[in-house]
Design a protein around this motif. Structure first.
Motif, mmCIF file in Angstrom:
data_model
loop_
_atom_site.group_PDB
_atom_site.id
_atom_site.type_symbol
_atom_site.label_atom_id
_atom_site.label_comp_id
_atom_site.label_asym_id
_atom_site.label_seq_id
_atom_site.Cartn_x
_atom_site.Cartn_y
_atom_site.Cartn_z
ATOM 1 N N PRO A 152 0.842 -1.208 0.000
ATOM 2 C CA PRO A 152 0.000 0.000 0.000
ATOM 3 C C PRO A 152 0.871 1.250 0.000
ATOM 4 C CG PRO A 152 -0.653 -1.550 1.732
ATOM 5 C CD PRO A 152 0.663 -2.021 1.218
ATOM 6 N N TYR A 153 0.651 2.109 -1.005
ATOM 7 C CA TYR A 153 1.547 3.256 -1.205
ATOM 8 C C TYR A 153 0.799 4.576 -1.066
ATOM 9 C CZ TYR A 153 5.042 6.297 -3.318
ATOM 10 O OH TYR A 153 5.942 7.305 -3.541
ATOM 11 N N HIS A 155 1.975 9.055 -0.853
ATOM 12 C CA HIS A 155 3.118 9.964 -0.827
ATOM 13 C C HIS A 155 2.718 11.294 -0.205
ATOM 14 C CE1 HIS A 155 2.528 13.091 -3.896
ATOM 15 N NE2 HIS A 155 2.165 12.196 -4.783
ATOM 16 N N PRO A 156 3.685 12.021 0.345
ATOM 17 C CA PRO A 156 3.381 13.328 0.946
ATOM 18 C C PRO A 156 3.037 14.339 -0.140
ATOM 19 C CG PRO A 156 5.553 12.495 1.648
ATOM 20 C CD PRO A 156 5.109 11.672 0.475
ATOM 21 N N ALA A 157 2.035 15.169 0.121
ATOM 22 C CA ALA A 157 1.654 16.207 -0.840
ATOM 23 C C ALA A 157 2.804 17.188 -1.027
ATOM 24 C CB ALA A 157 0.403 16.939 -0.353
ATOM 25 N N TRP A 158 3.016 17.596 -2.270
ATOM 26 C CA TRP A 158 4.098 18.529 -2.569
ATOM 27 C C TRP A 158 3.830 19.939 -2.049
ATOM 28 C CZ3 TRP A 158 8.769 17.026 -3.600
ATOM 29 C CH2 TRP A 158 8.971 15.787 -4.206
ATOM 30 N N THR A 159 2.632 20.182 -1.525
ATOM 31 C CA THR A 159 2.355 21.460 -0.873
ATOM 32 C C THR A 159 3.043 21.558 0.491
ATOM 33 O OG1 THR A 159 0.329 20.499 0.047
ATOM 34 C CG2 THR A 159 0.114 21.754 -2.006
ATOM 35 N N ASN A 160 3.555 20.413 0.987
ATOM 36 C CA ASN A 160 4.240 20.327 2.286
ATOM 37 C C ASN A 160 3.321 20.726 3.446
ATOM 38 O OD1 ASN A 160 6.543 19.550 3.737
ATOM 39 N ND2 ASN A 160 7.319 21.629 3.881
ATOM 40 N N GLU A 161 2.057 20.415 3.299
ATOM 41 C CA GLU A 161 1.089 20.701 4.357
ATOM 42 C C GLU A 161 0.780 19.473 5.193
ATOM 43 O OE1 GLU A 161 -2.233 22.386 2.327
ATOM 44 O OE2 GLU A 161 -1.240 24.326 1.988
ATOM 45 N N GLY A 162 1.513 18.395 4.973
ATOM 46 C CA GLY A 162 1.340 17.205 5.790
ATOM 47 C C GLY A 162 0.193 16.316 5.378
ATOM 48 N N GLU A 163 -0.306 16.485 4.171
ATOM 49 C CA GLU A 163 -1.395 15.646 3.678
ATOM 50 C C GLU A 163 -0.848 14.444 2.925
ATOM 51 O OE1 GLU A 163 -3.957 18.019 1.304
ATOM 52 O OE2 GLU A 163 -4.606 19.289 2.953
ATOM 53 N N ALA A 164 -1.592 13.354 2.973
ATOM 54 C CA ALA A 164 -1.207 12.141 2.242
ATOM 55 C C ALA A 164 -1.964 12.089 0.919
ATOM 56 C CB ALA A 164 -1.525 10.908 3.073
ATOM 57 N N VAL A 165 -1.259 11.742 -0.145
ATOM 58 C CA VAL A 165 -1.878 11.566 -1.455
ATOM 59 C C VAL A 165 -2.058 10.067 -1.675
ATOM 60 C CG1 VAL A 165 -1.675 11.974 -3.924
ATOM 61 C CG2 VAL A 165 -0.758 13.650 -2.302
ATOM 62 N N ASN A 166 -3.299 9.661 -1.822
ATOM 63 C CA ASN A 166 -3.644 8.245 -1.943
ATOM 64 C C ASN A 166 -3.954 7.869 -3.390
ATOM 65 O OD1 ASN A 166 -3.728 7.451 1.018
ATOM 66 N ND2 ASN A 166 -5.157 9.176 1.029
ATOM 67 N N HIS A 167 -4.515 6.709 -3.575
ATOM 68 C CA HIS A 167 -4.937 6.204 -4.884
ATOM 69 C C HIS A 167 -3.766 6.084 -5.856
ATOM 70 C CE1 HIS A 167 -8.808 8.462 -3.614
ATOM 71 N NE2 HIS A 167 -8.792 7.242 -3.103
ATOM 72 N N LEU A 168 -2.605 5.755 -5.313
ATOM 73 C CA LEU A 168 -1.402 5.626 -6.125
ATOM 74 C C LEU A 168 -0.774 4.242 -5.975
ATOM 75 C CD1 LEU A 168 0.290 9.002 -5.179
ATOM 76 C CD2 LEU A 168 -0.266 8.364 -7.525
ATOM 77 N N ASP A 169 -0.040 3.849 -6.987
ATOM 78 C CA ASP A 169 0.845 2.695 -6.882
ATOM 79 C C ASP A 169 2.264 3.169 -7.179
ATOM 80 O OD1 ASP A 169 -0.940 0.479 -6.367
ATOM 81 O OD2 ASP A 169 -1.676 0.735 -8.414
ATOM 82 N N LEU A 170 3.231 2.607 -6.460
ATOM 83 C CA LEU A 170 4.630 2.810 -6.814
ATOM 84 C C LEU A 170 5.018 1.671 -7.748
ATOM 85 C CD1 LEU A 170 7.204 4.494 -6.416
ATOM 86 C CD2 LEU A 170 7.816 2.929 -4.557
ATOM 87 N N CYS A 171 5.547 2.043 -8.903
ATOM 88 C CA CYS A 171 5.870 1.051 -9.922
ATOM 89 C C CYS A 171 7.370 1.044 -10.197
ATOM 90 C CB CYS A 171 5.111 1.363 -11.213
ATOM 91 S SG CYS A 171 3.323 1.389 -10.994
ATOM 92 N N PHE A 172 7.797 0.022 -10.908
ATOM 93 C CA PHE A 172 9.221 -0.122 -11.220
ATOM 94 C C PHE A 172 9.375 -0.756 -12.589
ATOM 95 C CE2 PHE A 172 13.467 -2.122 -10.857
ATOM 96 C CZ PHE A 172 14.200 -1.001 -10.477
ATOM 97 N N GLU A 204 0.298 8.726 7.589
ATOM 98 C CA GLU A 204 0.161 7.551 6.732
ATOM 99 C C GLU A 204 1.485 7.208 6.035
ATOM 100 O OE1 GLU A 204 -3.850 9.793 6.341
ATOM 101 O OE2 GLU A 204 -1.732 10.247 6.756
ATOM 102 N N TRP A 205 2.234 8.229 5.659
ATOM 103 C CA TRP A 205 3.514 7.994 4.994
ATOM 104 C C TRP A 205 4.534 7.417 5.974
ATOM 105 C CZ3 TRP A 205 8.651 9.559 5.076
ATOM 106 C CH2 TRP A 205 9.393 9.304 3.916
#
Length: 223
Positions: A152-153, A155-172, A204-205
């Motif tokens: 389950p992945y 990432h931190p929001a790039w706004t640096n407000e401490g929010e988690a961005v969901n609905h993502l997969d980390l791929c390779f 969450e991160w």
């Protein structure tokens, strides 16, 4: 088409790049204008525009990590369909990475990318650009050889407000044969370094990173 590198926020083309990002991506995915100054000075971070007839038709950012021998596609934007921007970007990006690998004596094992999971998200608009639809982007990455890392992945929001961005997969995308999994510690080291620029990490991160510290291998699964 021209493949034009951007090295400074003072480059007149950077304003066009940043505006394109704001038009396409949600706010939490776009770093503030001035905060790009330092990353653009980093030689391991590569930012390019695709320009045709003085019009921006594509944008990409990617980077490589010398210590881990790995690369990362930060984002790709295709503004206009029917021009072959996607294949052009993929070819130029790969050529640039292979040239850099040779210059810096790197043996890149592969490339990370984050991708939205359209089956878990509701807004697929992305400025109304159909080729940017998450369903399309996911299939394109799959065709390029990317696979989903099975954990389950967020990432931190790039706004640096401490929010988690969901609905993502980390791929390779493996550059070597017979890579079917990655060490959890390797993934942890990469993403903690990647997001070190953000001081305000969501709970969450932090929990996700702590969970990776308890695991051995993370399997690669089809997208």
């Amino acid at each position: 088409m021209e493949y034009i590198q951007i090295n400074s926020i003072n480059d007149p083309m950077f304003a066009r790049l940043h505006k394109t990002m704001q038009d396409v991506f949600p706010p939490e995915e776009v770093l503030e204008y001035e905060l790009w100054a330092e990353p653009l000075k980093d030689p391991t971070i590569r930012v390019f525009l695709v320009v045709q007839d003085d019009e921006v038709v594509g944008v990409t950012e990617y980077r490589y990590n010398k210590e881990l021998n790995v690369a990362m596609t930060d984002f790709t934007i295709i503004v206009k369909e029917g021009l072959g921007v996607g294949p052009f970007l993929a070819k130029k990006r790969y050529e640039d990475l292979m040239r850099l690998a040779q210059e810096h004596n790197l043996d890149l094992i592969g490339m990370f990318a984050e991708i939205y999971d359209p089956y878990r998200m509701t807004d697929h608009s992305f400025a109304g650009i159909k080729v940017m639809d998450p369903f399309v982007r996911r299939e394109v990455l799959s065709h390029l050889g990317y696979m989903r890392l099975d954990f389950p992945y967020v990432h931190p929001a790039w706004t640096n407000e401490g929010e988690a961005v969901n609905h993502l997969d980390l791929c390779f995308q493996p550059f070597k044969e017979n890579i079917h999994s990655l060490k959890a510690s390797f993934i942890r080291d990469f993403i903690t370094g990647y997001y070190s620029v953000l001081s305000n990490k969501p709970r969450e991160w932090n929990n996700m990173v702590a969970d990776l510290e308890k695991r051995d291998d993370i399997q690669l699964k089809p997208l």
